[in-house]
Design a protein around this motif. Sequence first.
Motif: not given
Length: 298
Positions: A110-133
Amino acid sequence: MAQIPERLGCSTISFQHLALEDALTAIASLGFAEIDLGALPGVCDHVPFDLDESAIASVAATVRASGLRVRSVNGDIGDLNDPAADAEARRSHLDRLLRLTAAVGAEALVLPCGALGHEPLRTEAEDLDLVGDWLREAGRAALEHGVALWVESLHFLRFGWSRARAEALHRRLAGTAVRPILDVAHVTAAGDDLLDLIVGWGDRIAHVHLRDAVPGDFSRAIGEGAVDFGAAIAALEARGFAGAYALEPALARLRRRRHRPHDRPSARSAPRRDPRRRGPHRPRARGSRSSLTPQEHP
């Protein structure tokens, strides 16, 4: 002692204050036959971060000696939405965790869904794309090791903190074997409708974590929050859920909070990430240590 249902296990994260062998002894003494193995250095040190062959063999031997079966290994390979992370260090850590997952006989990592904190590190779409990749790559690697990859796609303290963001990630994982796990407490803490989410996610749910919560607070003792466990389990079973459930209350934290009721995790209290930094507490040269602190709980 009442017999524990076969599909109900216990996460070693609940005993994060104990060494692995002691945690396993405690879990077995309660009558459980199955665990989720916490592998979150800095939060749950049951699996060392420097996971070389000797460490993998040692952890696997300790688990085998306990007689407990392992449903999943709950790991972390760093902030998957961090474009500055060391990719090769992350792949190396992923490979070690997958070898551990196979060695202990677990069904999935099991892996998590990104960094601690709700704000994206870049944009929401870019962060989601990177997590998905990263999750697609990790899913392919998992299959090569003969195990599955699951993602805790809704985690109240992390980038994927809400149903909307989790489902945006699910769309990026369409067509893969990567499946979400459901933590009923994180859904409740986020203020989302748990029963409606269960209907929406349906048979994609791979595994379920059980803790109590109220909106804004994801870590309450069972019976002290707002989760309707009976209704949630009934909804899951009505949709053919055939996976397992794991208790995951942080027992040491809950004991402390009875003495310090103000000590409650929330999105407001979570450390905020500076996009220019590789981690919230120390440089992330290795790119894969957990971004949670020992006082926080996944």
